[in-house]
Design an enzyme around this catalytic site. Structure first.
Site, PDB file in Angstrom:
ATOM      1  N   GLY A  53      34.694  40.022  45.682  1.00 41.16           N
ATOM      2  CA  GLY A  53      34.296  41.297  45.105  1.00 41.16           C
ATOM      3  C   GLY A  53      32.803  41.372  44.853  1.00 41.16           C
ATOM      4  O   GLY A  53      32.059  40.404  45.048  1.00 41.16           O
ATOM      5  N   ASP A  54      32.339  42.541  44.445  1.00 39.15           N
ATOM      6  CA  ASP A  54      30.935  42.777  44.087  1.00 39.15           C
ATOM      7  C   ASP A  54      29.990  42.609  45.277  1.00 39.15           C
ATOM      8  O   ASP A  54      28.832  42.262  45.116  1.00 39.15           O
ATOM      9  CB  ASP A  54      30.492  41.843  42.944  1.00 39.15           C
ATOM     10  CG  ASP A  54      31.460  41.839  41.787  1.00 39.15           C
ATOM     11  OD1 ASP A  54      31.771  42.930  41.288  1.00 39.15           O
ATOM     12  OD2 ASP A  54      31.934  40.751  41.398  1.00 39.15           O
ATOM     13  N   ALA A  77      37.856  47.834  38.857  1.00 33.82           N
ATOM     14  CA  ALA A  77      36.802  47.760  39.867  1.00 33.82           C
ATOM     15  C   ALA A  77      35.649  48.670  39.460  1.00 33.82           C
ATOM     16  O   ALA A  77      35.846  49.695  38.812  1.00 33.82           O
ATOM     17  CB  ALA A  77      37.346  48.194  41.222  1.00 33.82           C
ATOM     18  N   HIS A  92      32.158  50.361  41.373  1.00 36.66           N
ATOM     19  CA  HIS A  92      31.278  50.505  42.522  1.00 36.66           C
ATOM     20  C   HIS A  92      29.965  51.122  42.053  1.00 36.66           C
ATOM     21  O   HIS A  92      29.940  52.243  41.544  1.00 36.66           O
ATOM     22  CB  HIS A  92      31.925  51.389  43.591  1.00 36.66           C
ATOM     23  CG  HIS A  92      33.084  50.734  44.267  1.00 36.66           C
ATOM     24  ND1 HIS A  92      33.939  51.399  45.112  1.00 36.66           N
ATOM     25  CD2 HIS A  92      33.523  49.460  44.237  1.00 36.66           C
ATOM     26  CE1 HIS A  92      34.863  50.561  45.564  1.00 36.66           C
ATOM     27  NE2 HIS A  92      34.617  49.386  45.045  1.00 36.66           N
ATOM     28  N   GLN A 101      37.642  45.473  44.679  1.00 36.89           N
ATOM     29  CA  GLN A 101      37.599  44.014  44.574  1.00 36.89           C
ATOM     30  C   GLN A 101      37.243  43.377  45.923  1.00 36.89           C
ATOM     31  O   GLN A 101      36.554  43.975  46.721  1.00 36.89           O
ATOM     32  CB  GLN A 101      38.930  43.465  44.032  1.00 36.89           C
ATOM     33  CG  GLN A 101      39.178  43.765  42.577  1.00 36.89           C
ATOM     34  CD  GLN A 101      40.103  44.944  42.361  1.00 36.89           C
ATOM     35  OE1 GLN A 101      40.871  45.338  43.216  1.00 36.89           O
ATOM     36  NE2 GLN A 101      40.043  45.526  41.186  1.00 36.89           N
ATOM     37  N   GLY A 134      30.438  43.819  32.515  1.00 37.33           N
ATOM     38  CA  GLY A 134      29.166  43.275  32.068  1.00 37.33           C
ATOM     39  C   GLY A 134      29.122  41.755  32.095  1.00 37.33           C
ATOM     40  O   GLY A 134      28.107  41.150  31.731  1.00 37.33           O
ATOM     41  N   SER A 163      21.966  45.836  54.487  1.00 36.99           N
ATOM     42  CA  SER A 163      21.451  46.469  53.279  1.00 36.99           C
ATOM     43  C   SER A 163      20.171  45.752  52.858  1.00 36.99           C
ATOM     44  O   SER A 163      20.175  44.539  52.641  1.00 36.99           O
ATOM     45  CB  SER A 163      22.494  46.400  52.151  1.00 36.99           C
ATOM     46  OG  SER A 163      21.963  46.909  50.950  1.00 36.99           O
TER      47      SER A 163
END
Length: 438
Positions: free
Chosen positions: A13-14, A40, A42, A225, A311, A422
């Site tokens: 994930g992330d 989740a 985004h 995820q 967080g 990216s």
């Protein structure tokens, strides 16, 4: 010819899925979210403005895109309505552009109470859930006692079903976990109140998708995820409660297996993980004490590796091609989108895990269970860093040769093309080498 494209995270994930979904929705009519819940998050950055989405598909910022929530998603009405309110306050029209499947399981207050009670009960063995009730809701779905969005259309039937299931769960909360029970009337009143807002958005999503397919429209399917958290294919039991792999797009939306034309696998240029579970290439660093591996500190700091939903600090480490290659196979990945390359900009050298050493022997495939990783030692190759900024690079040839070599090595080890790169957090800081819809 129109295409159906699935976007999934290939790690834990992330990886930056939301940004990429938002980016390539300029070519689609619809975006469909097919699994997970508001656990989740985004994160999107558009013209410097940061927005975090939890349930609403990332295509919401394209005015002509229809957003759909498939029945594979577990839905917290409170979280959804809060998200709608925040978006509409910022000038984004949501209610007329969002459709919700009647088959979505409802996350209700007793699911959240159970989630937190169980984590507290496990103590040091806690899985590390977000405490949002995701797991208990999926359990109710599989046990065939769960309440779904469509049940809200019949208030009398909903209230009866709710009473039965709450008696069951409140018994466990009180007598097994020694926790306060959840109030039935309060839960019912809140659900009925929320239903009045959501009812106009309830649509047969599977039928809606197939209607749009018959009109030769491009459709994007958005996962949450990462694939290594899949309930079946992930590092069990340190996983989520749904199918996060590309197969979840089929079961969670209503399309057929042959309807998928391309699977875009999002890969972070290094590896991160939130919560417990195996992580062979981890570079241990604790932000609360500022102690640990200096490269782990660099990745955490430059990558802003803190959960969009919770967080929590993300654990950081080198790219792991052993477990990634398994992920590419089980997801039938067509091409890679490599994210956060710029986080590596100031490193003198960079490592890639190409195998594990297990009991003195080299393994190119990951262990079956989480316990198997305890003795798995990563085998690395090391490559030179580039020590200059790659942020906003507009063409592949403009990248430092060392960065180009790093990308080519990933392609070589995975036998997959890097179709998108990216080069920063903003929508515009992306290099599209090959658009999945072209």
């Amino acid at each position: 010819m129109a295409k159906n494209v699935v976007i999934i995270g290939t790690q834990w994930g992330d990886e930056g899925k939301g940004k990429i979904v938002d980016l390539i929705t300029d070519k689609v009519s619809s975006v469909v979210r097919f699994q997970g819940g508001h656990n989740a998050g985004h994160t999107l950055v558009i013209n410097g403005k940061k927005t975090v989405l939890h349930l609403i598909p990332s295509g919401i910022f394209r005015n002509n895109v229809q957003c759909m929530i498939g029945h594979g998603v577990v839905l917290s009405m409170s979280a959804l309505l809060k998200e709608i309110e925040e978006l509409e306050k910022s000038g984004v029209e949501v209610k007329s552009r969002l459709k919700i499947s009647p088959g979505c399981p409802l996350i209700l207050p007793y699911h959240i109470a159970l989630d937190n009670a169980r984590e507290a009960y496990r103590g040091a063995a806690a899985i590390g859930t977000t405490g949002n009730g995701i797991g208990p809701t999926y359990e109710d779905k599989v046990a065939r006692r769960g309440l779904r969005v469509g049940d809200l259309l019949d208030e009398a039937l909903f209230s009866e079903k709710l009473k039965q299931v709450m008696e069951y769960h409140n018994f466990a909360l009180k007598n097994y976990y020694n926790q306060e029970v959840v109030d039935y009337q309060k839960t019912l009143d809140e659900a009925i109140s929320q239903a009045s807002i959501v009812k106009p958005m309830i649509v047969d999503i599977a039928e809606e998708i197939h209607t749009r397919m018959s009109k030769d429209e491009n459709i994007l399917f958005e996962g949450a995820q990462g694939a290594l958290l899949d309930i079946d294919q992930g590092t069990y039991p340190f996983v989520t409660s749904s199918n996060t792999t590309s197969g979840g797009a089929v079961t969670g939306s209503g399309i057929g297996v042959r309807d998928i034309d391309y699977v875009l696998g999002i890969v972070k240029a290094y590896t991160t993980r939130v919560g417990g579970g195996p992580f062979p290439t981890e570079l241990n660093y604790d932000v609360t004490t500022d102690e640990g591996d200096p490269v782990g500190r660099e990745l955490c700091s430059r990558g802003h590796e803190f959960g969009a939903t919770t967080g929590r600090q993300r654990r950081c480490g080198w790219l792991d091609l052993v477990i990634l290659n398994r992920s590419f196979k089980v997801n039938a990945v067509s091409g890679i989108c490599l994210t956060k390359l710029d986080v590596l900009d100031e490193l003198d050298s960079i490592k890639i895990c190409i195998a594990y050493e297990i009991n003195g022997e080299r393994a190119l495939t990951p262990p079956f269970s989480a316990e198997g990783y305890d003795i798995a030692k990563p085998v690395y190759i090391e490559m030179p860093g580039w020590n200059c900024s790659t942020i906003g690079t507009r063409s592949f040839d403009e990248l430092p040769i060392e960065a180009q070599n790093y990308i080519r090595k990933i392609e070589d080890l995975s036998q997959l093309p890097v179709d998108i790169l990216s080069t920063g957090p903003d929508r515009d800081e992306t290099l599209i080498i090959q658009n999945p819809f072209d």
